[in-house]
Design an enzyme around this catalytic site. Structure first.
Site: not given
Ligand code: NTF
Length: 841
Positions: A573, A567-568, A374, A678, A682
């Site tokens: 980001k 988002k976080r 991810h 994601t 949405k």
């Molecule tokens: C996150 N990864 C990514 O930062 C996002 O872009 C993605 O949409 C989501 O996963 C779901 O696939 C993480 O949180 C991690 F843990 F891999 F850093």
């Protein structure tokens, strides 16, 4: 099986078998019964909390009968099952979801109203189940919904944290963290005190040869912690299939504190063991895209993996099949590297406990697991120090060394003499201390590795995992672009839009086959339809405006353009790019004449998101956003033209209010850093447009909806490396508009500039790693295009309708079908529809 039970007993069981209720009267009867008996209250003291509890219990009873039927069906059918291992499940609220999925929300609404309650108030009583940080955890929740809705025999396995992600409060512009104790009253879980697994830690390994000359390893000593199962039913949409999410809670293996110590007056240490055990599942680590390498985290991982695998293996053994059939019966998906120890644990079970030889065991292991990556961010790639491993999991470390040895031998055969290659791909990094590279272990131990959007999957194949593509061949690496469940993110979050779509596409079928949305294209120029469409968006904005007023005290104009980034908070980001853009807008407005101001589209810039407690820079960004808001929102020169809002404590249930209310949302990560995203999906699904970079799933969203319907800007992933190099070794001049923004910040316009020195400094003096300055001009220009486009509401609405019509691809149902076909090799197993599902349309 039934025949084993005597006939008269069978009759008694059948006669009194629980039957799911379906009518309004039955629902009310169940609610009153739960109020009066389960909760020991009455009509005179049933407040909204009690009504929520009773309504939830009524729905829980319904779910559990279907859950039982599903589990029986899956056990008897004995077909292949999927186990989704995730350290995070960001579920949000369950009641609304349960009502919609069983098709009885209107029944419940009427029933509650007859009992004197508004359904929205009751729904709002529920505490979010927030066992996740962000996208990764929410993806797992969407996947559970899709797997159940598509009738896949699938379980989720996770940890039952006592504290989920912290609650965020904003005090004087700063983030303050408050613990999230969510288990006060949780009707959605079933404690299974009969399902416990004892998990071992520490100790040592004794090796010897048995009488047949076979090498034996015994892991002995150390301490034992008990895992207790808590089951949460996961209802599919418009299907009886109700899957299981099993969460493990830790407690002391003895179940009691030490009585001897207690009796001798040593009260403190008498409870110490118990507390130590309970600490394991106490709290979710609050980091998103960051690995911190703490021992307790590794303990959580092994605790959860060991309990889950014990459970899976126990279920398999009941079938009395040969071990070689294990991968035909079981697919285990690793949600990121967090559960990678499952690979080692299964190998350990097979060789140490079940006596298989290495190669036979290893073939089973690798055919069972799939690994989803991810992130490519180096700081997020998990590594564990070898000494830590040695101490906590000595036998596992030995097995990892053996896995690595056999793997490196195979690499050596394929690329003889390539020492550099061996060093690059070794599961053990030869650093000080040595480290175990979990992603490499996950690749070596799985049969498929996937990224979560096309660009991301290409990047992992060509950068961080490129040697492994050479070693294993390209077929092992694949892409499954993320998706979202339209049930929660359209039907539940935006009921009016869902209703309008249903009225034009022949019912709620689009919720099961999102490509049906295509039919909306023919309404993209339909005047009447567009009017209704626009009214719904406006109503959603009014709702958000009210929420903003009640939580921040700021009045925003619902006719203004709502520009949202939730988002976080993370430098990659780039919320900092957004807030610098806002400051630039502020400067522009201040410099305008009254006439010029009249021509500008009013805007509300809305931010939300948590910063990891230890992430200072992210906290600084939150502080700056709040301070900018404090100045801008009360500047009479600005008025309605610009408002800046920071929404406290962004979470799933708040996302359900925020997402339907955007005109534009921001997905503006440095190209190549956001694996997928994601929330971009949405927002578009809810009739909002996007301003974004060519990153993650934005690229595929553009492919689907058309480039006229998205505002893309900024440098491309392929140019990032060169730009960073120039920053560090060439000349680095900042964008002149950005310099003006920095000058304003430095003039203390938003409070003491010292507070923001690290933030501006990271761009001016420390290489601008995230390319904020490089993309600033393009961002500002593109925001001006957004302003222009928004003025033509007629065209804007057409764009949003066309976009929604083309979003079918991003259903998490599509992703789950891809996983099932390409990675898991499992088939759906429908449960007969005998009991009454609601027939709500
Ligand atoms: C996150 N990864 C990514 O930062 C996002 O872009 C993605 O949409 C989501 O996963 C779901 O696939 C993480 O949180 C991690 F843990 F891999 F850093």
């Amino acid at each position: 099986v039934e025949a084993l039970i005597p006939e008269h007993q069978r009759d008694a069981w059948k006669k009194f078998q629980a039957k799911p209720w379906v009518s309004k009267d039955d629902f009310e009867k169940e609610v009153v019964r739960h109020v009066e008996t389960t909760l020991a209250r009455s009509m005179f003291n049933c407040d909204e909390t009690a009504a929520y509890a009773a309504a939830s219990l009524a729905f829980r009873d319904r779910l559990i009968t279907e859950w039982n039927r599903t589990q029986q069906r899956q056990t008897f059918a004995d077909t292949k099952r999927v186990y989704y291992l995730s350290l995070e499940f960001l579920m949000g609220r369950a009641l609304d979801n349960a009502m919609l999925n069983v098709g009885l929300k209107n029944v419940a609404k009427e029933g509650l109203s007859e009992l004197g309650f508004r359904i929205e108030d009751i729904i709002n009583q529920e505490h979010d189940a927030a066992l996740g940080n962000g996208g990764l955890g929410r993806l797992a929740a969407c996947f559970l919904d899709s797997m159940a809705s598509l009738n896949f025999p699938a379980w989720g396995y996770g940890l039952r944290y006592k504290y989920g992600i912290f609650k965020q409060e904003i005090v004087d512009g700063y983030q303050v963290e408050v613990p999230d104790y969510w288990l006060d009253f949780n009707p959605w879980e079933f404690p299974r005190h009969d399902i416990v697994v004892d998990v071992q830690f520490y100790g040592g390994v004794r090796k010897y040869q048995d009488d047949d000359g076979k090498n034996v390893a015994v892991w002995e000593g150390g301490e034992i912690v008990r895992a207790v199962a808590y089951d949460v039913p996961i209802p599919g949409f418009n299907t009886p299939t109700t899957n299981n999410m099993r969460l493990w809670s830790s407690k002391a293996a003895s179940g009691e504190f030490d009585f001897q110590k207690f009796n001798s007056g040593d009260y403190e240490s008498s409870v110490a063991d118990q507390q130590r055990a309970e600490t394991i599942s106490a709290v979710l680590y609050p980091n998103d895209n960051l690995d911190r390498g703490k021992e307790l985290r590794l303990k959580q991982q092994y605790f959860w993996v060991a309990a889950s695998l014990y459970d899976i293996v126990r279920r398999f053994k009941k079938s009395k099949r040969a071990w070689s059939e294990f991968p035909d019966q079981i697919a285990i998906q690793l949600n990121d590297t967090h559960p990678t120890l499952a690979i080692v644990e299964l190998q350990r079970i097979l060789i140490d406990m079940e006596g298989l030889d290495w190669d036979e065991a290893w073939a089973i292991v690798t055919n069972t697991f799939g690994y989803t990556n991810h992130t490519v961010l180096p700081e997020a790639l998990e590594k564990w120090s070898v000494p830590l491993f040695q101490n906590l999991l000595p036998r596992h470390l030995q097995i990892i060394y053996d896995i690595n040895m056999f793997f490196l031998q195979s690499v050596e055969r394929k690329f003889p003499g390539d020492r550099d290659m061996l060093a690059r791909v070794s599961i053990i990094e030869e650093s000080q201390p040595k480290m175990v590279r979990m992603a490499f272990l996950a690749i070596v131990g799985s049969h498929k590795v996937n990224g979560v959007a096309e660009l991301h999957s290409d990047l992992i194949r060509t950068t961080i995992f490129k040697d492994f593509v050479k070693i294993f061949g390209p077929d092992k690496f694949t892409n499954v672009t993320n998706g979202i469940t339209p049930r929660r993110w359209l039907h539940q979050a935006n009921p009016r839009l869902s209703e309008l779509i249903a009225s034009k596409t022949g019912g709620l079928g689009f919720l099961k086959d999102l490509n049906v949305l295509n039919e909306l294209e023919k309404f993209a120029d339909d005047k009447e339809f567009k009017k209704e469409w626009a009214e719904i968006k406006y109503a959603n904005k009014v709702k958000l405006a009210k929420y903003i007023k009640s939580t921040t005290g700021v009045t925003v104009n619902p006719s203004a353009l709502f520009d949202i980034q939730v988002k976080r908070i993370h430098e990659y980001k780039r919320q900092q790019l957004n807030i610098f853009g806002v400051i630039h807008r502020y400067l522009t407005i201040k410099a305008m004449t009254a006439e010029e101001r009249k021509k500008l589209a009013p805007r509300v810039s809305i931010f939300g998101g948590k910063a990891a407690p230890g992430y200072w820079m992210a906290k600084t960004i939150i502080h700056l956003i709040n301070n900018v808001g404090a100045v801008v929102n009360k500047d009479p020169d600005v008025g309605d033209l610009l408002k800046v809002i920071f929404l406290e404590d962004y979470n799933v249930s708040k996302a359900e209010i925020i997402t339907p209310a955007s005109d534009i949302s921001e997905h503006i990560s440095t190209a190549g850093t956001e694996a997928s995203g994601t929330s971009n999906m949405k927002f578009v699904l809810n009739g909002g447009l996007i301003i974004g970079t060519c990153d993650g799933a934005n690229i595929e969203i553009t492919r689907e909806i058309g480039e006229n319907n998205i505002f893309l800007f900024g440098n491309l992933a392929e140019d990032v490396e060169d730009l960073r190099h120039t920053h560090n070794y060439g000349s680095h001049t900042l964008d002149p508009d950005l310099v003006k923004v920095f000058d304003l910040i430095k003039s203390d316009a938003f409070g003491d500039a010292g507070a923001f020195g690290a933030l501006t400094g990271s761009i001016e003096d420390h290489g601008d790693y995230y390319l904020v300055s490089d993309d600033f001009h393009s961002y500002i220009k593109t925001q001006a295009l957004v302003d222009e486009a928004y003025k033509n509401q007629d065209e804007w609405i057409t764009k949003t309708i066309l976009s929604v019509a083309r979003m079918g691809f991003f259903s998490s149902d599509r992703c789950i079908n891809e996983y099932a076909e390409m990675i898991w090799n499992v088939e759906p197993l429908p449960v007969e529809k005998e009991s009454g599902l609601g027939k709500e349309e």
